[in-house]
Scaffold this active site. Structure first.
Site, PDB file in Angstrom:
ATOM      1  CD  GLU A   1      -1.121  -5.191   6.713  1.00  0.00           C
ATOM      2  OE1 GLU A   1      -2.002  -5.386   5.864  1.00  0.00           O
ATOM      3  OE2 GLU A   1      -0.103  -4.543   6.472  1.00  0.00           O
TER       4      GLU A   1
ATOM      5  CD  GLU B   1      -2.317  -3.787  -0.437  1.00  0.00           C
ATOM      6  OE1 GLU B   1      -2.038  -2.867   0.342  1.00  0.00           O
ATOM      7  OE2 GLU B   1      -1.937  -4.951  -0.250  1.00  0.00           O
TER       8      GLU B   1
ATOM      9  CD  GLU C   1       0.445  -0.963   3.154  1.00  0.00           C
ATOM     10  OE1 GLU C   1       0.869  -0.908   4.308  1.00  0.00           O
ATOM     11  OE2 GLU C   1       0.517  -1.996   2.465  1.00  0.00           O
ATOM     12  CG  ASN C   2       4.613   1.160  -1.566  1.00  0.00           C
ATOM     13  OD1 ASN C   2       5.228   0.833  -0.572  1.00  0.00           O
ATOM     14  ND2 ASN C   2       4.535   0.390  -2.640  1.00  0.00           N
TER      15      ASN C   2
ATOM     16  CE1 TYR D   1      -2.150  -8.759   5.380  1.00  0.00           C
ATOM     17  CE2 TYR D   1      -0.678 -10.013   6.795  1.00  0.00           C
ATOM     18  CZ  TYR D   1      -0.868  -9.065   5.806  1.00  0.00           C
ATOM     19  OH  TYR D   1       0.199  -8.419   5.266  1.00  0.00           O
TER      20      TYR D   1
END
Length: 990
Positions: free
Chosen positions: A434, A400, A366-367, A500
């Site tokens: 997450e 994302e 997820e930048n 997660y």
């Protein structure tokens, strides 16, 4: 970040990537002890530096003694004497198209810091880099508001002399200063550096691929959790946020991408006169180092603007030309708008780039503003037979994008608002990133793909798998104390199903008892207060508590923190045991009662929300806040039509153990009117009972009673959980040897026929009508494979018909939903003619990887021994197969009814060659499979004769223990199968 597979979730490539990353980090740490800013190693010469005006290298004076300031400890946490405010970062990968390598990169970083405590040393993260020849500290800078602050640098002569620069354990670099940095003042740290570009998919890496028939390469980054320090010296902790100005120097034939839009593209020549392009990017928002991102590639893109936000999907030119990323483009804007509307938080960036990388270690990352994916997670082929891939892409993109507002996969990446806008203080609260993103990815997926059965997919893909894992004493809690998270290994191990899947399950439960309206309201408040900052889970609990206190509809039995800490700070989960004659509900940690080590070893209790229904009517939420409690409302009457169901639709993260009276009534209800119980609750009821059987809470006969109704069950995901429990794939090759097989055949086929025939009609007449049936895409193969394995003649005939149709016309496509089964039984029911056709199709140049994988499996289904032996011989040939296929062929054959003896003899006869190619790992894998067939001491001794001659003594001991354990398991299984067989004899005609 997201794992490969169906969700931030977590699949095999991710585990391999994490292990590889760990090994690389350990190796890098060893190498850098003598490398960083130290004596130059004798390596390939680096090209000239970019900036002739860069400060000259500082002279190395003898190191001045430090003034008592500690360096980072074994957990690699930095002291808080300096806090970064802004980075000016230049990266120059020295890569030209067509070059062979090795490749390097160089760069310079100027870090503006605020000094919080007087110090004479600077400690920051750095790993695997070498000094570029210059290091300086400038300042103190003019205070904000003065005219001089317009310049990013103080006057050149205002500097603090650097007298020493060294690498220390813990991936830190230490700059020793002759003077002192004063608290309350700002300084600029200036460092030049050099590093190597590897093809390891971590840090700044190079990867090769083919596009339009030509070999190409690109450069990309993956910096989560602690790889930013391998690219540039930095304060590499999530709480140390700063703004960034980034400049990338690259070959003119490439385009450079980063988190922010490019604001300038210029050219320059190096000292040799070679031309390079400089791409300069706008100043970023305040963010953590692990979210900085760089891609240098020769990709094309498609674009769309949504509410002023430019969205671009970058991919290989041929993929863009063929429309493979159009679906991702269509849904990205929809998901971002959905999130903004849901959370009342605007997307803070002017652009969003999504890049489909041909090779990437995880599903997505997820930048902020530059989201990277493995291309399989982003591409949907218009002619794609994997129609369930649409759902997968939607989930990953949504995850994302969710991070873009909170912190990470395509749905997972789109939902990462939870880590980018508000980031956890430290990695011990990674689940805030997450887990919440995994929860929201399903909401986003359902928004853009409304035909998805959101609740069924969530429970099947998220809750049930993690309940199967989160049941051992040694499993960690969701949120660990900061002190426990030390070193790369601990950090990497956090990216697992607990973070997660359990994180998403706990978020789902929280949303359920709060109501989604209050949950979203609290999240919105949380996001707005901590935007561009950091938080821990207590901060989230505080904002939820504020929302709860401001209304009267939802009343809780304790504070939000008390309730939620019982779920996030303890390992495992509870099982509720009911006595509905008295209305008593008790709780204990769900542990394996067959394991002496786990029995009685936990006193954990939880504050448990109990959703329940009585006779089909929903009842008010109840709370169990102690080990046992009497609920008079839950007492059953004498009426056989009076029944109770707890944890409706799996809304809570726990299992339920009903008493025999209620189970008997539920079983009767299912046989008469299964739809009276919601589908997810039917799924949960069956899975709970088999899990309770496996862990020693109840007898297998109790679970089997709940399967009598299955002739009326039309949900594939429920059939799948039944078959996984009754017919585990790893036992199919051995069950035929037991008395239970013919009984199971008669019992199951009688109940499978309705759902089998329903789908067989589609397969024969209109398979395209199943395109939007997600569970048909995922689980129909298992149903058909079981029907054929049980000898259903129609299934065998259908397989032969479709395989023969393919043989008559090799361009015909067997429906992908059941292609693996059809090919297997087409070969099994045929002769060498059918096997040879599979071999011919495998070797066709236009066979896809998926086709080849299916055919590799199908050729092991042959029923004639000589065909299997020939197949194994083919596997030894370097010219017929790539080397990695040989072990796959052996393992396919060894799992078959007649194949395990043939494969074992083949391995023993050819062991010198196989050992040279694959080492001991292949033998270990084969022995694990052979263990399923070990029932007597004589069989163990037979295997010992071979491995005594091929293994070292310690390996022989381990293998003997493995086989003895397998023998014990097989004996226990045999006793279990006897019980099942006896029950089937008494109930087979019901």
């Amino acid at each position: 970040a997201t794992a490969m597979g169906t969700r931030g979730l977590y699949v095999g490539r991710r585990a391999a990537a994490l292990l590889a990353a760990l090994l690389l980090v350990l190796l890098a740490a060893l190498l850098t002890l003598a490398a960083l800013y130290g004596r130059c190693r004798q390596e390939a010469p680096l090209p000239p530096t970019l900036s002739p005006s860069s400060p000259s290298p500082v002279s190395r004076s003898p190191a001045a003694p430090p003034w008592g300031v500690p360096v980072a400890g074994p957990g690699r946490r930095l002291p808080f004497h300096l806090v970064p405010l802004h980075y000016d970062l230049e990266l120059w990968p020295r890569v030209r198209p067509g070059q062979a390598g090795p490749f390097v990169f160089s760069g310079q970083v100027n870090i503006t810091v605020s000094c919080r405590q007087d110090t004479s040393v600077v400690v920051l993260h750095c790993s695997g880099l070498r000094s570029g020849g210059s290091a300086a500290v400038h300042g103190p800078l003019p205070e904000p508001g003065t005219a001089a602050v317009r310049s990013p640098m103080p006057k050149p002569d205002v500097a603090v002399e650097v007298v020493g620069l060294r690498q220390e354990a813990g991936e830190v670099a230490v700059m020793e200063l002759r003077g002192r940095l004063w608290a309350g003042r700002r300084y600029v740290l200036q460092l030049s550096f050099q590093g190597r570009l590897e093809e390891d998919l971590d840090g700044l890496f190079l990867t090769r691929y083919t596009d339009q028939g030509r070999s190409s390469m690109l450069i990309a980054s993956q910096l989560e959790p602690t790889y930013a320090r391998t690219v540039y010296p930095c304060f590499d902790e999530p709480a140390m946020k700063a703004t960034f100005n980034i400049r990338i120097v690259h070959d003119p034939s490439y385009v450079a991408l980063s988190n922010m839009p490019a604001i300038d593209v210029s050219e320059m020549k190096d000292d040799n006169g070679s031309l390079w392009t400089i791409t300069t990017f706008n100043t970023s928002l305040k963010m953590s180092t692990y979210l900085t991102a760089f891609v240098i590639c020769n990709f094309d893109y498609v674009t769309r603007t949504k509410q002023g936000n430019e969205i671009r999907i970058w991919a290989r030119k041929e993929a863009v030309k063929n429309g493979y990323v159009d679906y991702a483009l269509n849904i990205t804007g929809q998901i971002l708008s959905f999130l903004e509307d849901l959370l009342h938080v605007s997307y803070p960036l002017p652009k969003t780039d999504l890049v489909a990388l041909p090779d990437f270690g995880i599903g997505g990352m997820e930048n902020w503003g530059l989201i990277t994916f493995h291309e399989s997670s982003l591409m949907y082929l218009p002619s794609d037979e994997f129609t369930s891939r649409k759902a997968l892409i939607a989930l990953i993109v949504s995850h994302e994008l969710g991070h873009q507002a909170y912190g990470e996969r395509f749905f997972f990446c789109l939902f990462k608002w939870f880590g980018n806008l508000v980031t956890m203080n430290w990695w011990n609260d990674l689940w805030l990133n997450e887990g919440l993103a995994s929860y929201f990815e399903y909401l986003g997926a359902a928004f853009v793909e409304p035909t998805l059965s959101l609740d069924k997919i969530f429970y099947d893909h998220v809750v049930q798998p993690v309940l199967r894992e989160d049941n051992e004493i040694g499993v960690r809690s969701l949120s660990e104390h900061e002190d426990k998270i030390k070193g790369s290994f601990s950090l990497m191990s956090l990216f697992d199903s607990i973070t997660y899947n359990k994180g998403a399950s706990i978020a789902w439960m929280l949303s359920g008892f709060l109501t989604e309206k209050l949950f979203i309201r609290a999240l919105t408040s949380y996001l707005k207060e901590f935007s561009f900052s950091n938080a821990n889970q207590d901060d989230l609990w505080t904002h939820i508590q504020m929302v709860v206190d401001a209304q009267d509809e939802v009343q809780l039995p304790a504070s939000v923190k008390q309730i939620m800490d019982s779920w996030t700070c303890q390992n495992g989960f509870p099982v509720l045991t009911l006595n509905l004659t008295t209305g008593t509900v008790s709780q204990e940690q769900f542990l394996n009662k067959n394991d002496e080590n786990s029995t009685g070893s936990s006193n954990n209790t939880w504050i448990i929300p109990i959703s329940w229904m009585r006779n089909g009517s929903s009842q008010p939420l109840m709370w169990l806040d102690k080990s046992s409690k009497v609920f008079p409302e839950m007492q059953l009457s004498e009426s056989e039509y009076d029944w109770i169901l707890l944890n409706v639709n799996l809304s809570g993260y726990y299992r339920v153990n009903y008493d025999q009276l209620n189970l008997k009534r539920l079983a009767c209800l299912l046989e008469n009117d299964p739809k009276a119980i919601p589908a997810v609750s039917r799924f949960q009821l069956i899975d709970d009972l088999f899990a309770l059987t496996q862990f020693g809470y109840i007898q297998i006969e109790t679970a089997l009673e709940l399967t009598k109704y299955l002739a009326k069950e039309d949900e594939l995901f429920i059939w799948n959980v039944v078959l996984l429990n009754l017919l585990p794939e790893n036992l199919e090759s051995t069950l035929r040897n037991y008395e239970v097989y013919p009984l199971l055949k008669k019992y199951l086929l009688k109940r499978m026929l309705p759902i089998y025939h329903y789908y067989a009609v589609f397969i024969r007449q209109n398979v395209d009508a199943l395109e939007d049936d997600y569970f048909a895409q995922v689980y129909l193969e298992k149903l058909f494979a079981t029907a054929c394995w049980l000898g259903l003649q129609d299934c065998l005939n259908l397989s032969s018909e479709l395989y023969a149709k393919w043989m008559d016309n090799p361009e015909y496509k067997i429906p992908f939903l059941i292609r693996r089964t059809v090919c297997c039984y087409g070969v099994a029911l045929g002769s060498d003619k059918e096997w040879n056709f599979a071999w011919e199709m495998y070797n066709r140049s236009d066979s896809t990887k998926e086709d080849k994988d299916i055919l590799l499996f199908a050729m092991s289904c042959a029923k004639e021994s000589w065909l299997l032996y020939r197949y194994l011989q083919y596997g030894l040939s370097d010219t017929l197969f790539s080397s990695n296929c040989t072990s796959i062929i052996i393992l396919y054959v060894v799992t078959k009814d007649i194949g395990h003896r043939i494969a074992w003899e083949f391995v023993t006869e050819n062991w010198p060659l196989l050992s040279e190619r694959y080492g001991k790992e292949l033998l270990h894998d084969v022995l694990k499979v052979m263990g399923r067939f070990v029932n007597t001491d004589v069989q163990i001794q037979e295997l010992q004769v071979f491995y005594n001659a091929t293994m070292e003594e310690d390996e022989r001991v381990d293998t003997t223990l493995l086989l003895e354990f397998a023998q014990l398991e097989n004996m226990e299984r045999r006793q279990l199968l006897i019980k099942i067989a006896n029950w089937l004899k008494n109930n087979i005609d019901d």
